[in-house]
Design an enzyme around this catalytic site. Structure first.
Site, PDB file in Angstrom:
ATOM      1  N   SER A 165      81.308 -14.416 -70.471  1.00  0.00           N
ATOM      2  CA  SER A 165      80.068 -15.498 -70.565  1.00  0.00           C
ATOM      3  C   SER A 165      80.671 -16.868 -70.753  1.00  0.00           C
ATOM      4  O   SER A 165      81.372 -17.124 -69.960  1.00  0.00           O
ATOM      5  CB  SER A 165      79.280 -15.093 -71.918  1.00  0.00           C
ATOM      6  OG  SER A 165      77.970 -15.668 -71.928  1.00  0.00           O
ATOM      7  N   ASP A 429      72.525  -8.949 -64.744  1.00  0.00           N
ATOM      8  CA  ASP A 429      72.798 -10.152 -65.357  1.00  0.00           C
ATOM      9  C   ASP A 429      72.254 -11.254 -64.985  1.00  0.00           C
ATOM     10  O   ASP A 429      72.785 -11.848 -63.896  1.00  0.00           O
ATOM     11  CB  ASP A 429      74.417 -10.310 -65.672  1.00  0.00           C
ATOM     12  CG  ASP A 429      74.518 -11.497 -66.911  1.00  0.00           C
ATOM     13  OD1 ASP A 429      73.634 -11.752 -67.201  1.00  0.00           O
ATOM     14  OD2 ASP A 429      75.771 -11.731 -66.695  1.00  0.00           O
ATOM     15  N   HIS A 454      75.422  -8.325 -68.518  1.00  0.00           N
ATOM     16  CA  HIS A 454      76.155  -9.255 -68.961  1.00  0.00           C
ATOM     17  C   HIS A 454      77.638  -8.729 -69.674  1.00  0.00           C
ATOM     18  O   HIS A 454      77.709  -7.927 -70.532  1.00  0.00           O
ATOM     19  CB  HIS A 454      75.593  -9.906 -69.973  1.00  0.00           C
ATOM     20  CG  HIS A 454      76.108 -11.531 -70.222  1.00  0.00           C
ATOM     21  ND1 HIS A 454      76.160 -12.304 -69.296  1.00  0.00           N
ATOM     22  CD2 HIS A 454      76.330 -12.203 -71.592  1.00  0.00           C
ATOM     23  CE1 HIS A 454      76.613 -13.310 -69.934  1.00  0.00           C
ATOM     24  NE2 HIS A 454      76.688 -13.514 -70.944  1.00  0.00           N
TER      25      HIS A 454
END
Ligand SMILES: *[C@@H]1O[C@H](CO)[C@@H](O)[C@H](O)[C@H]1NC(C)=O
Ligand SMILES: *[C@@H]1O[C@H](CO)[C@@H](O)[C@H](O)[C@H]1NC(C)=O
Ligand SMILES: *[C@@H]1O[C@H](CO)[C@@H](O)[C@H](O)[C@H]1NC(C)=O
Ligand SMILES: *[C@@H]1O[C@H](CO)[C@@H](O)[C@H](O)[C@H]1NC(C)=O
Length: 496
Positions: A165, A429, A454
């Site tokens: 991320s 994601d 994710h």
């Protein structure tokens, strides 16, 4: 039971630091302890890397695991993100498997202003000038330099950065900005393009819901239509109060309250999509079994009632899971929470991350795209309004667009020139829309995993993993093997 204030659309990862997400705290985690203790270690870090005349120091937290390391082996650095660093990652997660294989020394460094890493005593706007991705990268550069010394690592020891991320972006940027310190990088689910109106987010949410069925998407769209109609009259408004367990009636609500409510309910879906089936149980996630299939099964089950009733049933399920008594969607309450300058205040680190979005990244997950099913009541101005209301009028559209341009100029956005970096994304994601999912450059390959969420590749393996996820993990092993080949090293052992 506690009442949680609804938080705005902020992405947070689960990749070890998840605190809040999209309209509500996602996954308040139960505490999971590693099998052995990884004590807090502290590093004397500079407050301002860009003022050579300043030598103010603060204590940055890190963890170490040296049990796999052999002399001459590489060093792996897990980059902390917008939340508390979790020591469970010192013994679990794919990077630990790679560390065992490559005999790596493992560090995890907490990001400044998050968790216990406090460069200043509070998060006043004046202090937050020291919160930026560039300061965070420079923190890591100083950390690497110091650990090379502290552990007497031979010259040429190869450091590999890992992150998912926002830290996935940092991982790639670390290799870009400090190639003399970082030999290679694994960048998972990292958004590399800063943008204020991230309307594509909801497009991917729609597409991901459609992997269950087109009926799921159309039921969500229908629910939002019914919701809009109910909002038009008093009896409908009272019905919404009941259906969605609102703490305060929508009868007397403001435009911002309504935007916040729409966004929160959309956030129920976005959160489930972003973290779909991602093996987060190991870090104590309590919502891991609420998947796209679970919420789409509810949305498509007509025996529950009208589309808006089913939409409310999904909200119920999430509120029960998070032990929420009623839904507080009041804009003023939310803003007040974000104005709290305690470093670990009620929003977790929400205030800090929101500051980064308002000054560096944008990333606002808006309702602007006409083809998404959540109606259009949270445009980009709604988010920029929040920046101004929380940090002051100076934090406006112009400041944001300058900040975003700056970020893209400084790091190169999707055109960044790097080698020995692998970009990993999952098709489910929504963040893949701001990352590199295709590459012709063998030196900086992309792995795009069909059907995963994710940071999926970072979690421990499970027997339910789809084969393409397992294959992606193997590809990463292969790249590390290639990049960490002894012949590729310039190891020169210093005479003792
Ligand atoms: C926040 O910290 C600064 C010092 O960094 C201090 O001067 C200020 O009084 C603090 N604010 C509050 C509300 O405690
Ligand atoms: C998820 O797991 C919890 C605890 O194991 C259980 O109580 C709950 O019913 C499950 N929810 C769903 C939607 O499967
Ligand atoms: C700020 O948050 C902290 C931690 O949740 C809390 O103790 C404090 O009372 C809050 N301050 C204000 C002014 O609300
Ligand atoms: C991705 O997986 C889905 C479901 O298994 C399949 O229908 C689809 O064709 C796959 N897409 C690609 C590009 O391989």
């Amino acid at each position: 039971m506690r009442v949680l204030i609804v938080l705005p659309l902020l992405f947070s990862l689960s990749c070890g630091w998840k605190i809040f997400h999209l309209g509500k705290f996602r996954g308040p985690k139960s505490e999971v302890s590693p099998s052995r203790a990884f004590p807090d270690l502290w590093f004397d870090q500079k407050l301002d890397h860009f003022d050579p005349t300043s030598n103010t120091l603060w204590k940055q937290r890190y963890f170490v695991n040296d049990e796999f390391h052999e002399t001459g082996g590489p060093v792996f650095l897990m980059i902390g993100g917008e939340g508390k660093a979790d020591p469970i990652w010192m013994e679990q997660g794919m990077w630990v498997e790679y560390a065992k294989q490559f005999k790596a020394l493992c560090f995890q460094v907490e990001h400044r202003f998050y968790g216990k890493s406090h460069p200043t005593e509070n998060s006043s706007v004046k202090n937050l000038v020291y919160l930026s991705s560039e300061q965070a990268l420079a923190d890591l550069a100083y950390f690497i330099r110091q650990m090379n010394k502290k552990y007497s690592l031979p010259r040429g020891t190869q450091w590999v950065t890992f992150g998912g991320s926002y830290p996935g972006s940092l991982s790639a940027w670390m290799r870009l900005k400090y190639p003399h310190l970082v030999h290679a990088a694994v960048s998972a689910s990292g958004p590399l393009l800063a943008v204020s109106d991230f309307s594509e987010y909801m497009r991917v949410v729609r597409d991901s819901l459609a992997t269950h069925s087109d009926e799921c998407v159309s039921a969500v769209a229908e629910a939002n239509k019914q919701f809009e109609i109910l909002l038009r009259h008093r009896i409908g408004q009272q019905r919404i109060d009941k259906l969605f367990n609102l703490c305060d009636s929508v009868v007397d609500s403001s435009k911002n309250d309504i935007s916040n409510l729409y966004e929160t309910l959309a956030g129920n879906f976005a959160g489930v999509v972003q973290y779909n089936k991602d093996n987060r149980q190991f870090e104590g996630a309590i919502d891991a079994n609420i998947t796209i299939d679970v919420i789409c099964d509810i949305m498509t089950k007509s025996s529950i009632g009208s589309a808006v009733t089913r939409y409310a049933a999904v909200n119920d399920l999430l509120m029960k899971t998070y032990d929420q008594k009623c839904l507080d969607y009041k804009y003023e309450n939310m803003i007040n929470e974000f104005r709290n300058e305690t470093l670990e205040g009620a929003t977790g680190a929400g205030r800090q991350w929101m500051y980064q979005t308002c000054t560096e990244f944008g990333f606002f997950q808006t309702s602007t795209l006409p083809t998404q099913p959540f109606a259009n009541h949270f445009p980009v101005d709604f988010f920029i309004q929040q920046c101004s209301d929380v940090y002051g009028p100076r934090y406006n559209k112009e400041l944001l667009s300058n900040g975003i341009l700056r970020t893209n100029v400084m790091y190169g956005a999707l055109q960044l020139e790097v080698s020995r970096v692998v970009f990993v994304h999952g098709s489910i994601d929504p963040w893949h829309a701001l990352g590199i999912t295709k590459s012709d450059n063998n030196e900086a390959p992309a792995i795009y995993i069909n059907g995963t969420a994710h940071c999926a590749n970072m979690y421990p393996e499970s027997q339910d993993d789809p084969p393409q996820l397992t294959a992606a993990r193997h590809s990463i092993t292969g790249l590390l093997a290639q990049w960490l080949q002894p012949s590729a090293r310039s190891v020169r052992f210093q005479p003792v």
